[in-house]
Design a protein around this motif. Structure first.
Motif, mmCIF file in Angstrom:
data_model
loop_
_atom_site.group_PDB
_atom_site.id
_atom_site.type_symbol
_atom_site.label_atom_id
_atom_site.label_comp_id
_atom_site.label_asym_id
_atom_site.label_seq_id
_atom_site.Cartn_x
_atom_site.Cartn_y
_atom_site.Cartn_z
ATOM 1 N N VAL A 101 0.878 -1.169 0.000
ATOM 2 C CA VAL A 101 0.000 0.000 0.000
ATOM 3 C C VAL A 101 0.917 1.220 0.000
ATOM 4 O O VAL A 101 1.568 1.520 0.992
ATOM 5 C CB VAL A 101 -0.933 0.021 1.229
ATOM 6 C CG1 VAL A 101 -1.781 1.286 1.215
ATOM 7 C CG2 VAL A 101 -1.828 -1.214 1.233
ATOM 8 N N ILE A 102 0.984 1.917 -1.145
ATOM 9 C CA ILE A 102 1.896 3.041 -1.296
ATOM 10 C C ILE A 102 1.116 4.343 -1.429
ATOM 11 O O ILE A 102 -0.094 4.342 -1.632
ATOM 12 C CB ILE A 102 2.828 2.849 -2.518
ATOM 13 C CG1 ILE A 102 2.011 2.873 -3.820
ATOM 14 C CG2 ILE A 102 3.612 1.555 -2.378
ATOM 15 C CD1 ILE A 102 2.883 2.833 -5.070
ATOM 16 N N ASP A 103 1.849 5.443 -1.316
ATOM 17 C CA ASP A 103 1.245 6.771 -1.456
ATOM 18 C C ASP A 103 2.063 7.541 -2.485
ATOM 19 O O ASP A 103 3.116 8.086 -2.189
ATOM 20 C CB ASP A 103 1.256 7.499 -0.114
ATOM 21 C CG ASP A 103 0.556 8.853 -0.177
ATOM 22 O OD1 ASP A 103 0.229 9.291 -1.299
ATOM 23 O OD2 ASP A 103 0.364 9.483 0.872
ATOM 24 N N ARG A 104 1.567 7.554 -3.713
ATOM 25 C CA ARG A 104 2.277 8.275 -4.777
ATOM 26 C C ARG A 104 1.389 9.306 -5.459
ATOM 27 O O ARG A 104 1.853 10.022 -6.333
ATOM 28 C CB ARG A 104 2.823 7.296 -5.822
ATOM 29 C CG ARG A 104 1.775 6.389 -6.444
ATOM 30 C CD ARG A 104 2.397 5.441 -7.448
ATOM 31 N NE ARG A 104 1.421 4.433 -7.885
ATOM 32 C CZ ARG A 104 1.701 3.452 -8.734
ATOM 33 N NH1 ARG A 104 2.916 3.363 -9.252
ATOM 34 N NH2 ARG A 104 0.780 2.569 -9.066
ATOM 35 N N TYR A 105 0.112 9.360 -5.080
ATOM 36 C CA TYR A 105 -0.818 10.351 -5.642
ATOM 37 C C TYR A 105 -1.603 11.065 -4.553
ATOM 38 O O TYR A 105 -2.700 11.537 -4.782
ATOM 39 C CB TYR A 105 -1.787 9.673 -6.615
ATOM 40 C CG TYR A 105 -1.107 9.079 -7.830
ATOM 41 C CD1 TYR A 105 -0.499 9.902 -8.789
ATOM 42 C CD2 TYR A 105 -1.051 7.705 -8.007
ATOM 43 C CE1 TYR A 105 0.132 9.358 -9.890
ATOM 44 C CE2 TYR A 105 -0.423 7.152 -9.108
ATOM 45 C CZ TYR A 105 0.172 7.984 -10.046
ATOM 46 O OH TYR A 105 0.806 7.446 -11.138
ATOM 47 N N GLY A 106 -1.040 11.106 -3.341
ATOM 48 C CA GLY A 106 -1.696 11.821 -2.253
ATOM 49 C C GLY A 106 -2.721 11.004 -1.497
ATOM 50 O O GLY A 106 -3.452 11.546 -0.661
ATOM 51 N N HIS A 107 -2.780 9.688 -1.764
ATOM 52 C CA HIS A 107 -3.720 8.829 -1.052
ATOM 53 C C HIS A 107 -3.181 7.401 -1.068
ATOM 54 O O HIS A 107 -2.418 7.011 -1.951
ATOM 55 C CB HIS A 107 -5.103 8.871 -1.709
ATOM 56 C CG HIS A 107 -5.087 8.476 -3.159
ATOM 57 N ND1 HIS A 107 -5.087 7.163 -3.588
ATOM 58 C CD2 HIS A 107 -5.041 9.233 -4.283
ATOM 59 C CE1 HIS A 107 -5.059 7.120 -4.901
ATOM 60 N NE2 HIS A 107 -5.030 8.362 -5.355
ATOM 61 N N PRO A 108 -3.567 6.584 -0.080
ATOM 62 C CA PRO A 108 -3.113 5.187 -0.058
ATOM 63 C C PRO A 108 -3.647 4.427 -1.269
ATOM 64 O O PRO A 108 -4.794 4.606 -1.683
ATOM 65 C CB PRO A 108 -3.712 4.641 1.244
ATOM 66 C CG PRO A 108 -4.003 5.842 2.070
ATOM 67 C CD PRO A 108 -4.348 6.933 1.110
ATOM 68 N N GLU A 109 -2.790 3.569 -1.815
ATOM 69 C CA GLU A 109 -3.149 2.848 -3.039
ATOM 70 C C GLU A 109 -2.609 1.425 -2.957
ATOM 71 O O GLU A 109 -1.418 1.210 -2.695
ATOM 72 C CB GLU A 109 -2.538 3.573 -4.238
ATOM 73 C CG GLU A 109 -2.737 2.903 -5.565
ATOM 74 C CD GLU A 109 -1.919 3.582 -6.658
ATOM 75 O OE1 GLU A 109 -2.081 3.191 -7.821
ATOM 76 O OE2 GLU A 109 -1.113 4.488 -6.339
ATOM 77 N N ARG A 110 -3.496 0.441 -3.155
ATOM 78 C CA ARG A 110 -3.074 -0.953 -3.161
ATOM 79 C C ARG A 110 -2.451 -1.280 -4.517
ATOM 80 O O ARG A 110 -3.062 -1.077 -5.565
ATOM 81 C CB ARG A 110 -4.264 -1.866 -2.903
ATOM 82 C CG ARG A 110 -4.014 -3.333 -3.146
ATOM 83 C CD ARG A 110 -3.091 -3.970 -2.131
ATOM 84 N NE ARG A 110 -3.702 -4.071 -0.818
ATOM 85 C CZ ARG A 110 -3.115 -4.620 0.232
ATOM 86 N NH1 ARG A 110 -1.874 -5.084 0.135
ATOM 87 N NH2 ARG A 110 -3.739 -4.669 1.395
#
Length: 350
Positions: A101-110
């Motif tokens: 779960v990363i944050d590369r667009y300003g929100h958590p993303e699976r």
């Protein structure tokens, strides 16, 4: 990225590129000439250097060139930090479809990645860094997950369809006056279900436009143009309500052809509906009105068609229905709230 690496100020991290160790210069040269996503992590401070193919993986993260790898990927460091330590200890790691779960667009993303962390050694064999060779597999994993969900949903819907056909068959053959009548009636009802299924399949069973459901249910009856008039705004119905409405329209059309306004010349059927705001308590109203046909008589007994129109439709739409055998023509009405409509989304025509 080759130009960005050359222009970057390395004073406080790795020093001028012309003074870099041979192992680092060779590794960077190979990396920037590769079209596969690669990232070099160098030295005890884990300084990050990457190629053009790696940039999309970073998304909108702050500039990562020259930053510690542990800072760039701080949100997943507990998961990947031990793998970096293994690479620095001289052991490579290859992992397929690793979930993070990363944050590369300003929100958590699976997301999922397939990658290899490989140690980089100097001319004496000492580990001085690592190279991350990586490809994002999020789209593949989401596709596989969606496929599993779709198969499960398909199995569920198949069971529902078989149960519905079984109920229709049971009621049809129980209430028919003859086997020939039962076979014809059953065929018409299955055809109506088939038309509704075709419409739902085109939208992946997310729902169906109400007008398409009505027209599909009327199609097998081959009613002459101008005998049935449709009016109402565009509206998306849910799958179950689409099937129920299709069966109801089939019953009404069959009755009109045999006994009502469509049994002779000059009769007409007006089908209309009106809607309110989606998910509100405002009114959804549907009506079937016949005119110009022979005088209408209340049937002596109620069969499957009447029970469907009065009970099943009311239950599936969570509303009230009325079936009025007026002398001048049959009237059928359904009223419910917009919150009871499964999809309740207006469809805007192009």
């Amino acid at each position: 990225m080759a130009a960005a690496i050359a222009a970057h100020d390395w004073t406080t991290t790795l020093g001028p590129p012309e003074n870099w160790p041979a192992a680092l210069r060779v590794a960077v040269g190979m990396m920037v000439n590769s079209h596969f996503p690669k990232c070099i992590v160098w030295g005890p401070d884990l300084i990050t250097i990457y190629n053009d193919a790696f940039r999309p993986i970073l998304g909108d993260k702050p500039p990562a060139l020259g930053k510690p790898f542990s800072e760039v990927w701080a949100e997943v460091w507990p998961q990947i930090g031990p793998l970096v330590e293994k690479a620095y200890a001289g052991e490579a790691t290859f992992i397929e479809d690793f979930p993070l779960v990363i944050d590369r667009y300003g929100h958590p993303e699976r997301v999922w990645f397939t990658f290899c962390y490989s140690p980089i050694r100097d001319e004496n064999g000492a580990v001085v860094g690592m190279i991350d060779t990586v490809v994002e597999t999020t789209a593949k994993m989401q596709s596989e997950r969606n496929s599993r969900l779709l198969n499960a949903e398909l199995a569920h819907r198949m069971k529902n369809v078989l149960a519905m056909i079984g109920a229709v068959a049971n009621q049809t053959f129980r209430s028919a006056s003859s086997l020939d009548e039962a076979q014809v009636t059953f065929g018409e009802r299955v055809a109506a279900l088939g038309e509704a299924h075709t419409i739902l399949t085109q939208s992946s069973w997310s729902g169906a436009p109400i007008r398409a459901v009505i027209e599909g249910a009327l199609a097998p009856h081959r009613i002459a143009a101008g005998r049935v008039l449709l009016s109402g705004p565009a509206l998306e119905l849910g799958a179950k309500q689409s099937l129920t409405l299709a069966l109801a329209i089939n019953e009404l059309a069959t009755n009109a052809i045999k006994y009502g306004a469509l049994s002779g010349e000059g009769g007409q059927v007006a089908i209309s509906w009106r809607i309110g705001s989606p998910e509100s308590e405002e009114l959804f109203a549907f009506g079937w009105s016949e005119s110009g046909g022979p005088p209408v008589n209340t049937p002596a007994r109620k069969g499957f068609g009447s029970r469907l129109l009065e009970r099943v439709v009311a239950l599936d739409f969570q509303g009230r229905v009325s079936l009025d055998y007026r002398q001048e023509g049959l009237r059928y009405a359904l009223e419910t709230t917009m919150s009871a409509i499964a999809n309740a989304e207006p469809v805007h025509a192009n």
